[in-house]
Scaffold this motif. Sequence first.
Motif, PDB file in Angstrom:
ATOM      1  N   ALA A  68       0.861  -1.181   0.000  1.00 63.47           N
ATOM      2  CA  ALA A  68       0.000   0.000   0.000  1.00 63.47           C
ATOM      3  C   ALA A  68       0.899   1.232   0.000  1.00 63.47           C
ATOM      4  N   TYR A  69       0.497   2.270  -0.726  1.00 64.42           N
ATOM      5  CA  TYR A  69       1.382   3.428  -0.845  1.00 64.42           C
ATOM      6  C   TYR A  69       0.665   4.741  -0.590  1.00 64.42           C
ATOM      7  N   THR A  70       1.485   5.769  -0.334  1.00 62.05           N
ATOM      8  CA  THR A  70       1.006   7.118  -0.133  1.00 62.05           C
ATOM      9  C   THR A  70       2.108   8.067  -0.583  1.00 62.05           C
ATOM     10  N   TYR A  71       1.855   9.366  -0.478  1.00 68.43           N
ATOM     11  CA  TYR A  71       2.858  10.359  -0.874  1.00 68.43           C
ATOM     12  C   TYR A  71       3.077  11.350   0.259  1.00 68.43           C
ATOM     13  N   LEU A  72       4.341  11.743   0.417  1.00 72.78           N
ATOM     14  CA  LEU A  72       4.707  12.780   1.372  1.00 72.78           C
ATOM     15  C   LEU A  72       5.704  13.705   0.704  1.00 72.78           C
ATOM     16  N   ASN A  73       5.348  14.956   0.601  1.00 76.46           N
ATOM     17  CA  ASN A  73       6.201  15.946  -0.072  1.00 76.46           C
ATOM     18  C   ASN A  73       6.576  15.511  -1.485  1.00 76.46           C
ATOM     19  N   GLY A  74       5.593  14.904  -2.172  1.00 78.52           N
ATOM     20  CA  GLY A  74       5.786  14.511  -3.556  1.00 78.52           C
ATOM     21  C   GLY A  74       6.516  13.204  -3.763  1.00 78.52           C
ATOM     22  N   LYS A  75       6.950  12.534  -2.686  1.00 78.31           N
ATOM     23  CA  LYS A  75       7.682  11.277  -2.797  1.00 78.31           C
ATOM     24  C   LYS A  75       6.795  10.099  -2.396  1.00 78.31           C
ATOM     25  N   LYS A  76       6.897   9.033  -3.169  1.00 78.85           N
ATOM     26  CA  LYS A  76       6.088   7.844  -2.927  1.00 78.85           C
ATOM     27  C   LYS A  76       6.672   7.021  -1.787  1.00 78.85           C
ATOM     28  N   ILE A  77       5.821   6.627  -0.857  1.00 79.29           N
ATOM     29  CA  ILE A  77       6.232   5.814   0.283  1.00 79.29           C
ATOM     30  C   ILE A  77       5.286   4.627   0.401  1.00 79.29           C
ATOM     31  N   LYS A  78       5.852   3.442   0.603  1.00 74.72           N
ATOM     32  CA  LYS A  78       5.043   2.243   0.780  1.00 74.72           C
ATOM     33  C   LYS A  78       5.056   1.804   2.241  1.00 74.72           C
ATOM     34  N   PHE A  79       3.905   1.362   2.702  1.00 69.40           N
ATOM     35  CA  PHE A  79       3.787   0.782   4.033  1.00 69.40           C
ATOM     36  C   PHE A  79       3.667  -0.740   3.876  1.00 69.40           C
ATOM     37  N   TRP A  80       4.492  -1.480   4.613  1.00 68.04           N
ATOM     38  CA  TRP A  80       4.462  -2.937   4.540  1.00 68.04           C
ATOM     39  C   TRP A  80       3.919  -3.584   5.813  1.00 68.04           C
ATOM     40  N   LYS A  81       4.015  -2.868   6.909  1.00 68.83           N
ATOM     41  CA  LYS A  81       3.484  -3.414   8.158  1.00 68.83           C
ATOM     42  C   LYS A  81       3.066  -2.245   9.049  1.00 68.83           C
ATOM     43  N   VAL A  82       1.825  -2.305   9.542  1.00 67.44           N
ATOM     44  CA  VAL A  82       1.311  -1.245  10.403  1.00 67.44           C
ATOM     45  C   VAL A  82       0.489  -1.858  11.529  1.00 67.44           C
ATOM     46  N   ALA A  83       0.171  -1.034  12.503  1.00 72.36           N
ATOM     47  CA  ALA A  83      -0.693  -1.453  13.612  1.00 72.36           C
ATOM     48  C   ALA A  83      -1.608  -0.289  13.963  1.00 72.36           C
ATOM     49  N   ILE A  84      -2.603  -0.557  14.793  1.00 74.52           N
ATOM     50  CA  ILE A  84      -3.479   0.499  15.285  1.00 74.52           C
ATOM     51  C   ILE A  84      -2.977   0.904  16.662  1.00 74.52           C
ATOM     52  N   ALA A  85      -2.668   2.172  16.821  1.00 72.68           N
ATOM     53  CA  ALA A  85      -2.113   2.639  18.082  1.00 72.68           C
ATOM     54  C   ALA A  85      -3.132   2.523  19.212  1.00 72.68           C
ATOM     55  N   THR A  86      -2.639   2.148  20.374  1.00 77.46           N
ATOM     56  CA  THR A  86      -3.496   2.083  21.556  1.00 77.46           C
ATOM     57  C   THR A  86      -3.521   3.449  22.244  1.00 77.46           C
ATOM     58  N   LYS A  87      -4.477   3.648  23.134  1.00 76.78           N
ATOM     59  CA  LYS A  87      -4.590   4.915  23.851  1.00 76.78           C
ATOM     60  C   LYS A  87      -3.387   5.149  24.751  1.00 76.78           C
ATOM     61  N   ASP A  88      -2.732   4.072  25.171  1.00 82.70           N
ATOM     62  CA  ASP A  88      -1.555   4.212  26.028  1.00 82.70           C
ATOM     63  C   ASP A  88      -0.342   4.704  25.237  1.00 82.70           C
ATOM     64  N   GLU A  89      -0.348   4.446  23.927  1.00 79.90           N
ATOM     65  CA  GLU A  89       0.817   4.805  23.109  1.00 79.90           C
ATOM     66  C   GLU A  89       0.831   6.267  22.691  1.00 79.90           C
ATOM     67  N   ILE A  90      -0.341   6.850  22.522  1.00 76.32           N
ATOM     68  CA  ILE A  90      -0.373   8.220  22.015  1.00 76.32           C
ATOM     69  C   ILE A  90      -1.615   8.969  22.497  1.00 76.32           C
ATOM     70  N   ILE A  91      -1.386  10.161  22.980  1.00 73.05           N
ATOM     71  CA  ILE A  91      -2.475  11.063  23.352  1.00 73.05           C
ATOM     72  C   ILE A  91      -2.176  12.408  22.704  1.00 73.05           C
ATOM     73  N   VAL A  92      -3.073  12.885  21.870  1.00 71.05           N
ATOM     74  CA  VAL A  92      -2.890  14.161  21.179  1.00 71.05           C
ATOM     75  C   VAL A  92      -4.079  15.059  21.485  1.00 71.05           C
ATOM     76  N   ASN A  93      -3.788  16.206  22.020  1.00 71.03           N
ATOM     77  CA  ASN A  93      -4.857  17.166  22.315  1.00 71.03           C
ATOM     78  C   ASN A  93      -5.393  17.785  21.025  1.00 71.03           C
ATOM     79  N   ASN A  94      -6.691  18.007  20.994  1.00 70.58           N
ATOM     80  CA  ASN A  94      -7.340  18.632  19.833  1.00 70.58           C
ATOM     81  C   ASN A  94      -7.067  17.875  18.524  1.00 70.58           C
ATOM     82  N   ILE A  95      -7.002  16.535  18.595  1.00 68.75           N
ATOM     83  CA  ILE A  95      -6.707  15.739  17.398  1.00 68.75           C
ATOM     84  C   ILE A  95      -7.796  15.891  16.335  1.00 68.75           C
ATOM     85  N   ASP A  96      -9.016  16.188  16.773  1.00 67.76           N
ATOM     86  CA  ASP A  96     -10.129  16.285  15.821  1.00 67.76           C
ATOM     87  C   ASP A  96      -9.978  17.446  14.842  1.00 67.76           C
TER      88      ASP A  96
END
Length: 319
Positions: A234-262
């Motif tokens: 699966a691929y995406t682009y960042l700053n015009g460059k193609k990047i592929k993701f080969w392995k991902v996970a869904i972050a848990t609430k313990d791993e990341i908390i971001v204020n005003n994420i919405d």
Amino acid sequence: MNVLFMGTPDFARESLKSIYEAGHNILGVVTNLDKPKGRGMKLQPSEVKEYALEKGLKIYQPEKVKNNKEFREEIEKLKPDVICVVAYGKILPKKILEIPKYGCINVHGSLLPKYRGAAPIQWAVLNGDKVTGITTMYMDAGMDTGDMILKEEVEIGEDETTGELWDRLAKIGGELLVKTLQQVGKGTAPREKQGDDFSIAPMLSKEMAKIEWDNQTAQEIKNLVRGLNPIMGAYTYLNGKKIKFWKVAIATKDEIIVNNIDVLKNGTILIANPKDGLFIKTVEGVLKVLEIQGENARRMSIQDFLRGNMIKEYDVFES
């Protein structure tokens, strides 16, 4: 039993290996033409052909099977009790289906009638299914519409990729084919019609591999990454460059908390450093990237990638 085998990739090789080791008389092996591969584009035989060569089996590689009178007559001379077809890659005409005494038997990588078509294993992962399996069936003129014989159900692991599931099902398919042939030969094989409640698993396209940050949840992106590994990534682009993701996970609430994420745009990078990793906002949930591939680079862990590539927090992947 006198068997003519038809198949091409490694998935089919497992079935050929199983029936060979079970002691069936392999009259011949039909597989696709050799294809150019690698940098030198040298012709390479299919996995099935390699196994047939190793065992000294007769090999047939017709360019086409439809309206191929010479090939049909060759099969008729062999007088097979059964033709076993596993991921061959060509549709067999009715005149060939009618040749063997016990008919043509197919090994299909799903629990029919779900996922008829070319990519049943891939779509089971892409859709996030929890279970799938193998079905053996009698072939008819339709696309995976024949009467079912035996089934074996398996659970799909939460993080299992198409490649991993493919390998597991290939072995199960070979074992189930041996059981199927035993019952067919004894006249005890069940025969069940599929009915009209079916789904289709079409060929995959390059277009579907692009991550749509504005429309896909973290779970949907994870399923996309798993489903396209190792086929294309699966691929995406960042700053015009193609990047592929080969392995991902869904972050848990313990791993990341971001204020005003919405208020942040989907695809926004929330964390990006070698110590903590790479976390990205999605429509629902936060995606944690574990294995990545930059443009014109090799696959690597996210830690190795971030040590050599500057990615800024709050940059946004293109949707």
